[in-house]
Design an enzyme around this catalytic site. Structure first.
Site, PDB file in Angstrom:
ATOM      1  N   TYR A 150       0.840  -1.205   0.000  1.00 58.52           N
ATOM      2  CA  TYR A 150       0.000   0.000   0.000  1.00 58.52           C
ATOM      3  C   TYR A 150       0.869   1.247   0.000  1.00 58.52           C
ATOM      4  O   TYR A 150       0.592   2.228  -0.687  1.00 58.52           O
ATOM      5  CB  TYR A 150      -0.949   0.023   1.210  1.00 58.52           C
ATOM      6  CG  TYR A 150      -1.977   1.118   1.083  1.00 58.52           C
ATOM      7  CD1 TYR A 150      -3.200   0.876   0.466  1.00 58.52           C
ATOM      8  CD2 TYR A 150      -1.710   2.410   1.535  1.00 58.52           C
ATOM      9  CE1 TYR A 150      -4.130   1.884   0.297  1.00 58.52           C
ATOM     10  CE2 TYR A 150      -2.631   3.430   1.364  1.00 58.52           C
ATOM     11  CZ  TYR A 150      -3.852   3.165   0.754  1.00 58.52           C
ATOM     12  OH  TYR A 150      -4.761   4.161   0.588  1.00 58.52           O
ATOM     13  N   PHE A 201      -6.789  21.559 -24.718  1.00 57.79           N
ATOM     14  CA  PHE A 201      -7.066  20.126 -24.812  1.00 57.79           C
ATOM     15  C   PHE A 201      -8.316  19.873 -23.975  1.00 57.79           C
ATOM     16  O   PHE A 201      -8.524  20.517 -22.944  1.00 57.79           O
ATOM     17  CB  PHE A 201      -5.890  19.270 -24.330  1.00 57.79           C
ATOM     18  CG  PHE A 201      -6.186  17.804 -24.517  1.00 57.79           C
ATOM     19  CD1 PHE A 201      -6.167  17.252 -25.779  1.00 57.79           C
ATOM     20  CD2 PHE A 201      -6.562  17.011 -23.447  1.00 57.79           C
ATOM     21  CE1 PHE A 201      -6.508  15.923 -25.987  1.00 57.79           C
ATOM     22  CE2 PHE A 201      -6.904  15.679 -23.635  1.00 57.79           C
ATOM     23  CZ  PHE A 201      -6.877  15.123 -24.904  1.00 57.79           C
ATOM     24  N   THR A 202      -9.139  18.913 -24.413  1.00 59.14           N
ATOM     25  CA  THR A 202     -10.463  18.700 -23.814  1.00 59.14           C
ATOM     26  C   THR A 202     -10.426  18.605 -22.283  1.00 59.14           C
ATOM     27  O   THR A 202     -11.024  19.426 -21.589  1.00 59.14           O
ATOM     28  CB  THR A 202     -11.093  17.425 -24.395  1.00 59.14           C
ATOM     29  OG1 THR A 202     -10.164  16.355 -24.243  1.00 59.14           O
ATOM     30  CG2 THR A 202     -11.412  17.602 -25.865  1.00 59.14           C
ATOM     31  N   ASP A 239       2.243  20.225 -20.425  1.00 51.82           N
ATOM     32  CA  ASP A 239       1.499  18.995 -20.724  1.00 51.82           C
ATOM     33  C   ASP A 239       2.450  18.156 -21.576  1.00 51.82           C
ATOM     34  O   ASP A 239       2.574  18.369 -22.780  1.00 51.82           O
ATOM     35  CB  ASP A 239       0.204  19.327 -21.465  1.00 51.82           C
ATOM     36  CG  ASP A 239      -0.606  18.064 -21.768  1.00 51.82           C
ATOM     37  OD1 ASP A 239      -0.018  16.961 -21.756  1.00 51.82           O
ATOM     38  OD2 ASP A 239      -1.812  18.188 -22.037  1.00 51.82           O
ATOM     39  N   LYS A 255       0.416   7.697 -23.542  1.00 47.95           N
ATOM     40  CA  LYS A 255       0.856   8.068 -24.893  1.00 47.95           C
ATOM     41  C   LYS A 255       2.356   7.739 -25.030  1.00 47.95           C
ATOM     42  O   LYS A 255       2.714   6.579 -25.099  1.00 47.95           O
ATOM     43  CB  LYS A 255       0.594   9.543 -25.154  1.00 47.95           C
ATOM     44  CG  LYS A 255      -0.822  10.116 -25.185  1.00 47.95           C
ATOM     45  CD  LYS A 255      -1.944   9.508 -24.511  1.00 47.95           C
ATOM     46  CE  LYS A 255      -3.260  10.202 -24.604  1.00 47.95           C
ATOM     47  NZ  LYS A 255      -3.545  11.359 -23.830  1.00 47.95           N
ATOM     48  N   ARG A 264     -12.405  15.301 -34.237  1.00 47.47           N
ATOM     49  CA  ARG A 264     -11.815  16.385 -33.468  1.00 47.47           C
ATOM     50  C   ARG A 264     -12.297  17.681 -34.116  1.00 47.47           C
ATOM     51  O   ARG A 264     -11.613  18.268 -34.947  1.00 47.47           O
ATOM     52  CB  ARG A 264     -10.276  16.315 -33.475  1.00 47.47           C
ATOM     53  CG  ARG A 264      -9.699  15.389 -32.408  1.00 47.47           C
ATOM     54  CD  ARG A 264     -10.062  15.874 -31.024  1.00 47.47           C
ATOM     55  NE  ARG A 264      -9.493  15.081 -29.933  1.00 47.47           N
ATOM     56  CZ  ARG A 264     -10.152  14.724 -28.834  1.00 47.47           C
ATOM     57  NH1 ARG A 264     -11.436  15.007 -28.704  1.00 47.47           N
ATOM     58  NH2 ARG A 264      -9.549  14.081 -27.873  1.00 47.47           N
ATOM     59  N   PHE A 281     -18.173  14.428 -26.693  1.00 51.76           N
ATOM     60  CA  PHE A 281     -17.752  13.588 -27.825  1.00 51.76           C
ATOM     61  C   PHE A 281     -17.653  12.119 -27.464  1.00 51.76           C
ATOM     62  O   PHE A 281     -17.802  11.252 -28.310  1.00 51.76           O
ATOM     63  CB  PHE A 281     -16.415  14.085 -28.394  1.00 51.76           C
ATOM     64  CG  PHE A 281     -15.290  14.119 -27.392  1.00 51.76           C
ATOM     65  CD1 PHE A 281     -15.142  15.180 -26.518  1.00 51.76           C
ATOM     66  CD2 PHE A 281     -14.380  13.073 -27.333  1.00 51.76           C
ATOM     67  CE1 PHE A 281     -14.114  15.204 -25.586  1.00 51.76           C
ATOM     68  CE2 PHE A 281     -13.345  13.090 -26.408  1.00 51.76           C
ATOM     69  CZ  PHE A 281     -13.216  14.153 -25.523  1.00 51.76           C
TER      70      PHE A 281
HETATM   71  C1  LIG Z   1      -4.605  12.212 -23.364  1.00 57.04           C
HETATM   72  C2  LIG Z   1      -4.242  13.585 -23.052  1.00 57.04           C
HETATM   73  C3  LIG Z   1      -4.516  14.144 -21.798  1.00 57.04           C
HETATM   74  C4  LIG Z   1      -5.357  13.440 -20.746  1.00 57.04           C
HETATM   75  O1  LIG Z   1      -4.774  12.275 -20.320  1.00 57.04           O
HETATM   76  P1  LIG Z   1      -5.632  10.962 -19.899  1.00 57.04           P
HETATM   77  O2  LIG Z   1      -4.549   9.991 -19.574  1.00 57.04           O
HETATM   78  O3  LIG Z   1      -6.435  10.564 -21.096  1.00 57.04           O
HETATM   79  O4  LIG Z   1      -6.449  11.323 -18.741  1.00 57.04           O
HETATM   80  C5  LIG Z   1      -4.069  15.428 -21.559  1.00 57.04           C
HETATM   81  N1  LIG Z   1      -3.405  16.130 -22.486  1.00 57.04           N
HETATM   82  C6  LIG Z   1      -3.137  15.639 -23.712  1.00 57.04           C
HETATM   83  C7  LIG Z   1      -2.408  16.462 -24.695  1.00 57.04           C
HETATM   84  C8  LIG Z   1      -3.550  14.347 -24.030  1.00 57.04           C
HETATM   85  O5  LIG Z   1      -3.310  13.888 -25.251  1.00 57.04           O
END
Ligand SMILES: *Cc1c(COP(=O)(O)O)cnc(C)c1O
Length: 459
Positions: A75, A127-128, A218, A261, A385, A451
């Site tokens: 933990y 970004f969303t 980011d 990613k 998108r 979306f």
């Molecule tokens: C995917 C993504 C996020 C969010 O990350 P999650 O792991 O999907 O929560 C933030 N910023 C960018 C540029 C992304 O591509």
């Protein structure tokens, strides 16, 4: 003698394969209808080549799988956490690490720690999830990306750059104390995976330093951004991806990461900062939303796979093959006349739906329509998108983004060159019959990030 071109090729071989179901047009027609013409609502079983996202869809290496077996599922104080912390310090250079279940977990915590009601957060395109967390924390996002980024045909190599004059006028208008940080994405997702240059980042650092404004990075696709700097920016041709990545991070004060990613894992993320006070508050908050600060919603094995994935992600040969495959697909689509965002970005091909389907107005969802047609043609799953992803403003009005795109995102280390041929040929076939394609209407709209779950009907 003519110089023979040296192609990119994979720096790995295939050890295990996953069999795919092949479907008929009739089956796909039915599946599409059941999914409300939203590719997010298709069952993955019914998909042949899945280009919905490059998020969490990478193939892990044998070393990462071996790492999974070395999970320390304590933990508190898991050894995998300390390994991950060491790798984040070594590869990225950030001092303090807080693991989170994925990128948006880090965005939530960071936004809550740094943003006060009424604050302004400038960024190089939204970004969303990032913008939504900024808004939920009481802030307002302001786009400061260069104008070139909004033009899919402009071939400027660094369309992720910040327009410093836009930022200066925001500082002048609101005052620096109202701006807790500038939100900088590397390889700007919504612009088509477009990179920011080191020169621009250095100028941004100088400007923000003068005004005591932080830069939050980011860093979801930082290694892919580094590749474009290596290939296209003066003075970086002989530098390793690893050293460029570290230099990018050194120009920022902290980062949110979706490790799904670049970092080659199926789940995971983190928040990393240099400022001890921010770290302390975030470390306290992570307990509320994610889990203890040494696991943040992840299993020990997930952190181990991430630590190994981060190291692999900054390999020069890895990135060359990764982006080489994306460029191969893009060039093939251009050869067939399919209109795509240029220059070709790092993680996928973005088709310009406004140009592909000029007869469909934006409120009849051209990109959503095209994504549905691609699936129908070949079982290739892409995503919208455009106006659906952009969502609504806090006052309820629709955002109408200039870019109306269909994203063909390439998972890392998953598909072959023959798959790329199938995708390009399918896009070419749909392009040939484009005039007969009709738009759609939205028949169900969820409140947040619509979306993902919206449903449509054909007009
Ligand atoms: C995917 C993504 C996020 C969010 O990350 P999650 O792991 O999907 O929560 C933030 N910023 C960018 C540029 C992304 O591509």
């Amino acid at each position: 003698m003519k110089k023979i071109k040296q192609s990119w090729a994979e720096p790995y071989k295939i050890k295990m394969v996953e069999l795919l179901k092949m479907t008929t047009v009739a089956q796909r027609k039915k599946a599409l209808k059941e999914a409300g013409y939203n590719t997010f609502l298709l069952r993955s079983e019914d998909v042949y080549i899945d280009l919905l996202t490059d998020s969490g869809t990478s193939a892990m290496s044998d070393r990462q799988w071996a790492g999974m077996m070395m999970g320390d599922e304590a933990y508190a104080g898991s050894r995998n956490f300390y390994h991950l912390e060491e790798v984040v310090r070594d590869v990225y250079g950030y001092k303090y690490l807080i693991p989170t279940h994925q990128g948006r977990g880090a965005e939530n915590i960071l936004s809550k720690v740094l943003i006060k009601k009424g604050d302004i957060i400038p960024g190089n395109m939204y970004f969303t999830t990032t913008r939504l967390h900024q808004e939920l924390a009481g802030g307002k996002f302001e786009d400061v990306i260069i104008d070139e980024a909004h033009d899919p045909e402009n071939t400027f190599p660094f369309k992720g750059n910040v327009d410093l004059n836009k930022l200066k006028s925001l500082i002048k208008k609101h005052g620096a104390p109202k701006i807790p940080y500038v939100s900088i994405a590397t390889s700007v997702n919504m612009a088509g995976g477009q990179p920011i240059s080191m020169k621009n980042l250095k100028e941004l650092r100088a400007l923000t330093k003068k005004h005591h404004i932080r830069i939050i990075h980011d860093m979801t696709r930082v290694a892919e951004n580094a590749y474009f700097i290596q290939q296209k920016e003066k003075g970086y041709a002989d530098r390793s991806i690893k050293s460029i990545v570290k230099e990018i991070c050194s120009l920022t004060d902290g980062a949110t990461m979706s490790a799904k990613k670049d970092a080659l894992v199926n789940i995971g993320g983190f928040l990393a900062v240099n400022d001890y006070d921010v770290y302390e508050e975030a470390r306290n908050m992570v307990v509320v939303y994610e889990g203890l600060h040494t696991y943040g919603g992840l299993a020990g094995r997930d952190m181990e796979a991430m630590a190994i994935g981060i190291k692999e992600s900054v390999g020069d040969e890895h990135i060359k093959a990764r982006i080489g495959q994306v460029i191969y697909l893009g060039e093939k689509m251009m050869h067939y006349g399919v209109p795509i965002v240029q220059p070709i970005g790092g993680h996928g091909i973005f088709v310009d739906a406004k140009k592909f389907l000029p007869h469909i107005p934006q409120d009849q969802f051209p990109a959503q329509t095209l994504a549905a047609e691609m699936y129908l043609d070949s079982g290739v799953r892409t995503m919208e998108r455009g106006v659906v992803s952009a969502g609504r403003k806090p006052n309820g009005e629709n955002y109408y983004p200039k870019l109306e795109l269909v994203r063909f995102t390439i998972p890392r280390r998953v598909y072959t060159q023959a798959h790329m041929d199938v995708i390009a040929e399918s896009a070419a076939r749909v392009y040939e019959r484009r005039d007969a394609i009709k738009g759609m209407k939205m028949v169900y709209e969820p409140k947040y990030l619509r979306f993902f779950q919206a449903r449509f009907e054909k007009l």
